[in-house]
Design an enzyme around this catalytic site. Structure first.
Site, PDB file in Angstrom:
ATOM      1  N   ASP A   1      33.923 -15.195  24.646  1.00  0.00           N
ATOM      2  CA  ASP A   1      34.812 -14.773  25.746  1.00  0.00           C
ATOM      3  C   ASP A   1      34.367 -15.433  27.050  1.00  0.00           C
ATOM      4  O   ASP A   1      33.355 -15.035  27.628  1.00  0.00           O
ATOM      5  CB  ASP A   1      34.729 -13.246  25.923  1.00  0.00           C
ATOM      6  CG  ASP A   1      35.926 -12.540  25.333  1.00  0.00           C
ATOM      7  OD1 ASP A   1      36.844 -13.222  24.841  1.00  0.00           O
ATOM      8  OD2 ASP A   1      35.937 -11.293  25.374  1.00  0.00           O
TER       9      ASP A   1
ATOM     10  N   ALA B   1      57.504 -18.185  14.824  1.00  0.00           N
ATOM     11  CA  ALA B   1      56.961 -17.579  13.599  1.00  0.00           C
ATOM     12  C   ALA B   1      55.562 -18.111  13.307  1.00  0.00           C
ATOM     13  O   ALA B   1      55.386 -19.291  13.022  1.00  0.00           O
ATOM     14  CB  ALA B   1      57.892 -17.876  12.428  1.00  0.00           C
TER      15      ALA B   1
ATOM     16  N   SER C   1      49.382 -21.950  22.807  1.00  0.00           N
ATOM     17  CA  SER C   1      48.549 -20.899  23.387  1.00  0.00           C
ATOM     18  C   SER C   1      47.458 -21.501  24.249  1.00  0.00           C
ATOM     19  O   SER C   1      46.987 -22.623  23.988  1.00  0.00           O
ATOM     20  CB  SER C   1      47.914 -20.101  22.240  1.00  0.00           C
ATOM     21  OG  SER C   1      46.861 -19.302  22.713  1.00  0.00           O
TER      22      SER C   1
ATOM     23  N   PHE D   1      49.482 -17.992  28.410  1.00  0.00           N
ATOM     24  CA  PHE D   1      48.241 -17.318  28.780  1.00  0.00           C
ATOM     25  C   PHE D   1      48.338 -15.865  28.286  1.00  0.00           C
ATOM     26  O   PHE D   1      48.840 -15.647  27.199  1.00  0.00           O
ATOM     27  CB  PHE D   1      47.944 -17.543  30.266  1.00  0.00           C
ATOM     28  CG  PHE D   1      47.362 -18.934  30.471  1.00  0.00           C
ATOM     29  CD1 PHE D   1      48.118 -20.074  30.218  1.00  0.00           C
ATOM     30  CD2 PHE D   1      46.041 -19.106  30.821  1.00  0.00           C
ATOM     31  CE1 PHE D   1      47.572 -21.356  30.308  1.00  0.00           C
ATOM     32  CE2 PHE D   1      45.480 -20.381  30.930  1.00  0.00           C
ATOM     33  CZ  PHE D   1      46.243 -21.505  30.675  1.00  0.00           C
TER      34      PHE D   1
ATOM     35  N   LYS E   1      47.213 -24.017  16.547  1.00  0.00           N
ATOM     36  CA  LYS E   1      48.174 -24.269  17.631  1.00  0.00           C
ATOM     37  C   LYS E   1      48.075 -25.715  18.121  1.00  0.00           C
ATOM     38  O   LYS E   1      49.080 -26.359  18.402  1.00  0.00           O
ATOM     39  CB  LYS E   1      47.932 -23.288  18.786  1.00  0.00           C
ATOM     40  CG  LYS E   1      48.306 -21.856  18.454  1.00  0.00           C
ATOM     41  CD  LYS E   1      49.793 -21.736  18.203  1.00  0.00           C
ATOM     42  CE  LYS E   1      50.229 -20.365  17.766  1.00  0.00           C
ATOM     43  NZ  LYS E   1      51.639 -20.285  17.412  1.00  0.00           N
TER      44      LYS E   1
ATOM     45  N   TYR F   1      42.639 -19.970  14.811  1.00  0.00           N
ATOM     46  CA  TYR F   1      43.958 -19.717  15.404  1.00  0.00           C
ATOM     47  C   TYR F   1      44.296 -20.794  16.442  1.00  0.00           C
ATOM     48  O   TYR F   1      45.358 -21.425  16.391  1.00  0.00           O
ATOM     49  CB  TYR F   1      43.993 -18.327  16.050  1.00  0.00           C
ATOM     50  CG  TYR F   1      45.217 -18.112  16.905  1.00  0.00           C
ATOM     51  CD1 TYR F   1      46.472 -17.951  16.317  1.00  0.00           C
ATOM     52  CD2 TYR F   1      45.136 -18.120  18.302  1.00  0.00           C
ATOM     53  CE1 TYR F   1      47.608 -17.791  17.101  1.00  0.00           C
ATOM     54  CE2 TYR F   1      46.265 -17.956  19.086  1.00  0.00           C
ATOM     55  CZ  TYR F   1      47.493 -17.788  18.484  1.00  0.00           C
ATOM     56  OH  TYR F   1      48.615 -17.640  19.263  1.00  0.00           O
TER      57      TYR F   1
HETATM   58  N1  LIG Z   1      51.550 -12.451  22.032  1.00  0.00           N
HETATM   59  C1  LIG Z   1      50.709 -13.280  22.650  1.00  0.00           C
HETATM   60  O1  LIG Z   1      49.932 -12.868  23.509  1.00  0.00           O
HETATM   61  C2  LIG Z   1      50.712 -14.756  22.331  1.00  0.00           C
HETATM   62  C3  LIG Z   1      49.902 -15.620  23.075  1.00  0.00           C
HETATM   63  C4  LIG Z   1      49.917 -16.985  22.784  1.00  0.00           C
HETATM   64  C5  LIG Z   1      50.738 -17.473  21.775  1.00  0.00           C
HETATM   65  N2  LIG Z   1      51.494 -16.620  21.041  1.00  0.00           N
HETATM   66  C6  LIG Z   1      52.342 -17.155  19.981  1.00  0.00           C
HETATM   67  O2  LIG Z   1      53.676 -16.748  20.202  1.00  0.00           O
HETATM   68  C7  LIG Z   1      54.354 -16.580  18.959  1.00  0.00           C
HETATM   69  C8  LIG Z   1      55.011 -15.214  18.928  1.00  0.00           C
HETATM   70  O3  LIG Z   1      54.038 -14.226  19.160  1.00  0.00           O
HETATM   71  P1  LIG Z   1      54.403 -12.676  19.151  1.00  0.00           P
HETATM   72  O4  LIG Z   1      53.434 -12.008  20.039  1.00  0.00           O
HETATM   73  O5  LIG Z   1      55.861 -12.487  19.397  1.00  0.00           O
HETATM   74  O6  LIG Z   1      54.042 -12.341  17.643  1.00  0.00           O
HETATM   75  P2  LIG Z   1      54.757 -11.343  16.611  1.00  0.00           P
HETATM   76  O7  LIG Z   1      53.796 -11.153  15.494  1.00  0.00           O
HETATM   77  O8  LIG Z   1      55.285 -10.151  17.306  1.00  0.00           O
HETATM   78  O9  LIG Z   1      55.996 -12.212  16.111  1.00  0.00           O
HETATM   79  C9  LIG Z   1      55.886 -13.230  15.163  1.00  0.00           C
HETATM   80  C10 LIG Z   1      57.076 -13.133  14.243  1.00  0.00           C
HETATM   81  O10 LIG Z   1      57.012 -14.220  13.315  1.00  0.00           O
HETATM   82  C11 LIG Z   1      57.325 -13.733  12.028  1.00  0.00           C
HETATM   83  N3  LIG Z   1      56.650 -14.584  11.052  1.00  0.00           N
HETATM   84  C12 LIG Z   1      55.326 -14.877  10.980  1.00  0.00           C
HETATM   85  N4  LIG Z   1      55.095 -15.686   9.948  1.00  0.00           N
HETATM   86  C13 LIG Z   1      56.286 -15.911   9.327  1.00  0.00           C
HETATM   87  C14 LIG Z   1      56.694 -16.664   8.200  1.00  0.00           C
HETATM   88  N5  LIG Z   1      55.809 -17.331   7.438  1.00  0.00           N
HETATM   89  N6  LIG Z   1      58.001 -16.692   7.874  1.00  0.00           N
HETATM   90  C15 LIG Z   1      58.911 -16.013   8.619  1.00  0.00           C
HETATM   91  N7  LIG Z   1      58.589 -15.267   9.692  1.00  0.00           N
HETATM   92  C16 LIG Z   1      57.287 -15.222  10.048  1.00  0.00           C
HETATM   93  C17 LIG Z   1      56.814 -12.304  11.998  1.00  0.00           C
HETATM   94  O11 LIG Z   1      57.500 -11.531  11.025  1.00  0.00           O
HETATM   95  C18 LIG Z   1      57.099 -11.848  13.425  1.00  0.00           C
HETATM   96  O12 LIG Z   1      58.366 -11.224  13.536  1.00  0.00           O
HETATM   97  C19 LIG Z   1      53.305 -16.812  17.875  1.00  0.00           C
HETATM   98  O13 LIG Z   1      53.420 -18.147  17.435  1.00  0.00           O
HETATM   99  C20 LIG Z   1      51.993 -16.605  18.606  1.00  0.00           C
HETATM  100  O14 LIG Z   1      50.941 -17.347  18.026  1.00  0.00           O
HETATM  101  C21 LIG Z   1      51.510 -15.275  21.305  1.00  0.00           C
END
Ligand SMILES: NC(=O)c1ccc[n+]([C@@H]2O[C@H](COP(=O)([O-])OP(=O)(O)OC[C@H]3O[C@@H](n4cnc5c(N)ncnc54)[C@H](O)[C@@H]3O)[C@@H](O)[C@H]2O)c1
Length: 320
Positions: A282, A75, A118, A170, A146, A142
């Site tokens: 970038d 989250a 990340s 990644f 992390k 951001y």
């Molecule tokens: N998607 C990517 O490419 C990527 C890359 C690196 C890191 N991340 C990290 O992975 C994790 C998941 O990413 P994702 O792509 O599944 O994102 P996403 O936005 O699809 O999922 C995040 C979930 O967390 C919930 N959430 C956020 N804040 C909240 C809060 N305060 N209380 C309760 N729920 C909360 C949202 O409702 C959502 O369902 C994140 O921490 C993101 O930073 C993602």
């Protein structure tokens, strides 16, 4: 074993929740919105905003009542541009959410924690592959949230009876199941699929990098492989202590042009990309070194770029 998945309604969390369930494990999701995989009977779901007043206490009750012994913390907010525009809110959301979680696990039976970090923690990479011991110099709020999260987890693992792992993802793309595709157009693959579906040309930001075809190189990892890495990390942490950081990538660099070529091949849609100037911040190439996760967790990516694009395209068509 019961695993609490915060953010389990999201793109990556829903994949991990489904994988764990398929292994016959009990999964408890805490999210501020309902899970897409909510139709699955085995899923326990608690709607909770981790920033709400008293959220740490409520989370503590959920952990005790549900018999949680492991946590995967997804989250968080994840938009780099938004984090630059609203830094205070990002620190509050991402650092505050983790603070509530770490407060909640004190005195419970939780022994393992996996944290979504990340590659953004590395910042401007000088080219080539980046290992876990490379300097961490995030270039936006951001990425800093992390890195702070990793530090908080490491410090907590010094005083609580937990073992912890931070996974530095990644470029995540693809779908493990067509109904769990990435609903947002925030990464190259979903942005391009969205554009070509609407008859718009994809945009290449920078064709004058010092790379073989001039476009930027990244490490694309299939979301199902990433989900497996979480399961491997959970297994690895059993009976351990301390905090460890792992890159999750393929070790293979792919250029923007190569991604576009594969998208055209897989979708059968021909297009002529627009070339725009580079975006600030970038780097030319960011590719993971993956020796540590391979040697210590026995994990390696199983899916290639074609699998990523084909599954993302199937999910894209499924959802729209
Ligand atoms: N998607 C990517 O490419 C990527 C890359 C690196 C890191 N991340 C990290 O992975 C994790 C998941 O990413 P994702 O792509 O599944 O994102 P996403 O936005 O699809 O999922 C995040 C979930 O967390 C919930 N959430 C956020 N804040 C909240 C809060 N305060 N209380 C309760 N729920 C909360 C949202 O409702 C959502 O369902 C994140 O921490 C993101 O930073 C993602």
């Amino acid at each position: 074993m019961t695993t609490l998945v915060t953010g389990g309604a999201g793109y990556i969390g829903s994949h991990v929740a489904r994988l764990l369930q398929d292994r016959g494990e009990r999964v408890v999701i805490v999210d501020e919105r309902s899970p897409r995989s909510g139709e699955r009977a085995a899923l326990a779901f608690h709607e909770l905003d981790l920033l709400a007043p008293g959220a740490d206490q409520e989370l503590g009750s959920i952990i005790r009542d549900e018999g949680v012994d492991a946590i995967i913390h997804f989250a968080a907010r994840k938009r780099v541009d938004e984090s630059v525009a609203r830094p205070g809110w990002y620190y509050q959301q991402n650092v505050g959410g983790l603070t509530a979680l770490l407060g909640a696990l004190h005195g419970t039976e939780v022994r393992r924690v996996v944290f979504s970090s990340s590659a953004a923690v590395y910042g401007d990479v000088d080219g080539g592959q980046v290992a876990e011991d490379a300097p961490t110099r995030p270039v936006n709020p951001y990425g800093r949230t992390k890195l702070i999260g990793e530090w908080m987890l490491a410090d907590t693992a010094n005083v609580e009876p937990i073992a912890a792992a931070s996974l530095r993802y990644f470029n995540v793309a693809g779908a493990g199941w067509p109904d769990l595709g990435d609903p947002e157009s925030l990464n190259l693959v979903t942005i391009v699929l969205d554009r070509i579906r609407r008859g718009l040309p994809p945009v290449v930001y920078g064709d004058d990098y010092d790379t073989p075809d001039g476009s930027a190189i990244r490490d694309y990892v299939h979301v199902l492989d990433l989900a497996q890495a979480h399961v491997a990390a959970l297994d690895h942490l059993v009976g351990r202590t301390g905090h460890r950081v792992f890159n999750v990538g393929t070790g293979v660099g792919t250029s923007v042009i190569e991604v576009l070529d594969m998208i055209s091949e897989v979708t059968g849609i021909a297009f002529e990309p627009e070339i725009a100037s580079r975006r600030a911040g970038d780097p030319a190439a960011v590719v993971a070194r993956v020796e540590r996760i391979t040697e210590e967790l026995g994990w390696r990516a199983q899916h290639d770029l074609r699998d990523i694009i084909a599954s993302a395209w199937e999910a894209h068509r499924f959802s729209r």
